[in-house]
Motif scaffolding. Structure first.
Motif, PDB file in Angstrom:
ATOM      1  N   ARG A 340       0.823  -1.206   0.000  1.00 24.61           N
ATOM      2  CA  ARG A 340       0.000   0.000   0.000  1.00 24.61           C
ATOM      3  C   ARG A 340       0.860   1.260   0.000  1.00 24.61           C
ATOM      4  O   ARG A 340       0.658   2.181  -0.816  1.00 24.61           O
ATOM      5  N   SER A 343       2.664   1.803  -3.284  1.00 22.93           N
ATOM      6  CA  SER A 343       1.767   2.299  -4.339  1.00 22.93           C
ATOM      7  C   SER A 343       1.563   3.808  -4.206  1.00 22.93           C
ATOM      8  O   SER A 343       1.396   4.512  -5.212  1.00 22.93           O
ATOM      9  N   TRP A 344       1.572   4.319  -2.981  1.00 19.85           N
ATOM     10  CA  TRP A 344       1.456   5.762  -2.780  1.00 19.85           C
ATOM     11  C   TRP A 344       2.676   6.485  -3.338  1.00 19.85           C
ATOM     12  O   TRP A 344       2.557   7.571  -3.912  1.00 19.85           O
ATOM     13  N   GLN A 346       4.610   5.399  -5.823  1.00 19.59           N
ATOM     14  CA  GLN A 346       4.512   5.334  -7.284  1.00 19.59           C
ATOM     15  C   GLN A 346       3.475   6.322  -7.816  1.00 19.59           C
ATOM     16  O   GLN A 346       3.691   6.972  -8.852  1.00 19.59           O
ATOM     17  N   GLU A 347       2.373   6.445  -7.119  1.00 20.61           N
ATOM     18  CA  GLU A 347       1.319   7.371  -7.513  1.00 20.61           C
ATOM     19  C   GLU A 347       1.831   8.816  -7.481  1.00 20.61           C
ATOM     20  O   GLU A 347       1.543   9.615  -8.392  1.00 20.61           O
ATOM     21  N   LYS A 350       4.277   9.414 -10.421  1.00 24.18           N
ATOM     22  CA  LYS A 350       3.539   9.563 -11.672  1.00 24.18           C
ATOM     23  C   LYS A 350       2.903  10.951 -11.788  1.00 24.18           C
ATOM     24  O   LYS A 350       2.726  11.479 -12.893  1.00 24.18           O
ATOM     25  N   ALA A 351       2.589  11.552 -10.638  1.00 24.71           N
ATOM     26  CA  ALA A 351       1.944  12.870 -10.635  1.00 24.71           C
ATOM     27  C   ALA A 351       2.950  14.014 -10.598  1.00 24.71           C
ATOM     28  O   ALA A 351       2.560  15.177 -10.484  1.00 24.71           O
ATOM     29  N   MET A 378      -1.289  15.249  -2.850  1.00 30.80           N
ATOM     30  CA  MET A 378      -0.794  13.874  -2.971  1.00 30.80           C
ATOM     31  C   MET A 378      -1.006  13.131  -1.650  1.00 30.80           C
ATOM     32  O   MET A 378      -0.860  13.713  -0.568  1.00 30.80           O
ATOM     33  N   LYS A 379      -1.314  11.848  -1.724  1.00 30.45           N
ATOM     34  CA  LYS A 379      -1.550  11.056  -0.508  1.00 30.45           C
ATOM     35  C   LYS A 379      -0.348  11.099   0.429  1.00 30.45           C
ATOM     36  O   LYS A 379      -0.517  11.126   1.655  1.00 30.45           O
TER      37      LYS A 379
END
Length: 482
Positions: A340, A343-344, A346-347, A350-351, A378-379
């Motif tokens: 989890r 993935s944050w 990577q997210e 990407k942004a 962003m998270k």
């Protein structure tokens, strides 16, 4: 290494293992290697109800009548026993929580201190005399205020500091003369079991501390809604905490629900000290700390200097086996949580965010990760990562950084680095958090000051003295003299 391969723990009521006809057994898994390190029998709703009844009877028959010196003696003896068994408890924390052994010993040391603070505070629970003649007609009257224990406390604890955070609930409760039903996190029940047995060895009356190990879906509502419970103290996620509070009715509630702590480094601050402190501040126990430094705001003039020093220090950390004395960073609590958090990262990349270092994952091991060029939505910035991830963000002015730091649904604790005392006090006043450290990271916590947040970080305070205040009721007694 302690051998717990065959350690099978159960719920405990009045010191006795609970036996159930239909027993559900859950494995306790090492976060580092996935091996089974213990087994636990899960409690049913009926077990939880029996634990509450036992604690309720013990409160009325024994604990509320116990003098302060006896409560203090039990707490002090528990502290001494725990100190003697430091290595045994530290090894359990390595196995069930994946905590690096040096950090495990540190947690045990703090837990001992909490018990000793509580032993001291047990003898300081005071009331006051009210000047009744301050009011018209108050002549020949005496008014006194007493502080009395409230009854049964439901304590629900997390995995990240399974020993110390449990004692932040248990020790003040017993200091005040209450009883407790303890529900530990499902991933870390072994240390809780050992702690309950330790209290028993120290002479705590049977039934004053009952252990209920089970799934929240099965027993959670009982531990929150039962009319025999007077207070709930919970550390965990905002979603669960909010739901708990809605169900608690008129019961007292203390909630510690996490954060995404801001740390601010001004140009006139000690950049070297800030960088060094924020290595541990962001990455201790893989960032799985409620007050972990997650957002680092650095004034533009020293931004690159700070970043260079910080990246170098973080790259020097040793990631690996928590049982190894040289390990700085162990696994996250599970591979699922590591996936989890990864993935944050990577997210964010990407942004438009950039990896300054780290970002790789192997199983439950996630590299200490520094992100730059992040955005507020962003998270990794606006949510609680609870992982070894930190964002370093530049700022220009004092007013700007206060606004940036406060742009959060959380508000637990913050750190500010500056040598200007006037600025330090202005910023401390302006930050919307329950606590602020000057020239120290947000991650620093002592066990004798009021600790708790605002916004979604929770309600109420921990810290032994302050927890006792909320674990007691004020009663007024008036006397009319003849």
């Amino acid at each position: 290494m302690i051998d717990v391969d065959l350690m099978h723990v159960t719920s405990l009521i009045e010191g006795n293992p609970v036996k159930q006809i239909e027993e559900k057994v859950m494995n306790v898994i090492s976060p580092f290697n996935g091996e089974v390190v213990g087994k636990v029998s899960l409690a049913s709703k009926e077990v939880a109800e029996n634990a509450i009844e036992s604690a309720y009877q013990t409160f009325h028959q024994t604990m509320k009548k116990m003098p302060a010196y006896q409560r203090a003696d039990i707490l002090r003896k528990t502290a001494d026993l725990l100190e003697e068994k430091t290595e045994e408890f530290a090894q359990i924390l390595v196995l069930e929580a994946g905590k690096p052994i040096r950090d495990g010993r540190g947690e045990v040391g703090r837990a001992v201190q909490v018990l000793r603070f509580a032993a001291d505070e047990a003898k300081k629970i005071e009331g006051e005399l009210v000047p009744m003649d301050a009011a018209v007609g108050g002549e020949n009257r005496i008014g006194m205020v007493r502080r009395l224990p409230i009854g049964v406390i439901s304590a629900i604890t997390p995995f990240n500091f399974p020993l110390n955070l449990a004692l932040h609930k248990l020790a003040p409760a017993f200091a005040a003369g209450n009883t407790v039903v303890l529900k530990p996190a499902g991933k870390t029940p072994l240390s809780a079991y050992m702690l309950v047995k330790l209290f028993e060895e120290a002479g705590l009356p049977k039934g004053a501390l009952n252990l209920v190990i089970g799934n929240g879906s099965e027993i959670g509502d009982v531990l929150v809604t039962d009319s025999r419970i007077s207070k709930i103290t919970f550390t965990g996620s905002p979603a669960v905490g909010i739901n708990l509070r809605q169900k608690a009715g008129l019961k007292k509630v203390t909630l510690e629900l996490g954060s995404n702590s801001p740390n601010i480094v001004f140009e006139d601050g000690d950049v070297k000290a800030a960088a060094a402190g924020l290595v541990r501040g962001a990455f201790a126990f893989s960032g799985q700390v409620c007050i972990s430094a997650q957002r680092i705001y650095v004034q533009r003039g020293v931004y690159q200097e700070f970043l260079d020093q910080y990246i170098s220090a973080v790259k020097a950390l040793t990631l690996g086996d928590p049982a190894d004395e040289s390990t700085d960073i162990g696994p996250m609590i599970s591979e699922k949580e590591a996936i989890r958090a990864h993935s944050w990262i990577q997210e964010a990349v990407k942004a438009g965010a950039r990896l300054a270092t780290g970002g790789n994952r192997e199983g439950a091991l996630l590299e200490p990760t520094i992100l730059v060029n992040v955005k507020p939505d962003m998270k990794v910035v606006c949510e609680e990562t609870f992982a070894p991830i930190v964002s370093v963000i530049p700022f220009e002015t004092e007013e700007e950084v206060i606004e940036m730091a406060n742009d959060s649904v959380f508000g637990l604790q913050a750190g500010v680095f500056t040598n200007d005392i006037n600025r330090a006090m202005r910023v401390a006043e302006g930050l919307e958090t329950g606590g602020v450290w000057i020239n120290e990271t947000s991650t620093y916590r002592q066990d004798n000051y009021p600790y708790g947040g605002v916004k979604l970080s929770g309600v109420g305070k921990e810290g032994v003295k302050y927890a006792i205040e909320d674990m007691t009721e004020i009663k007024f007694v008036g006397i009319k003299l003849s």
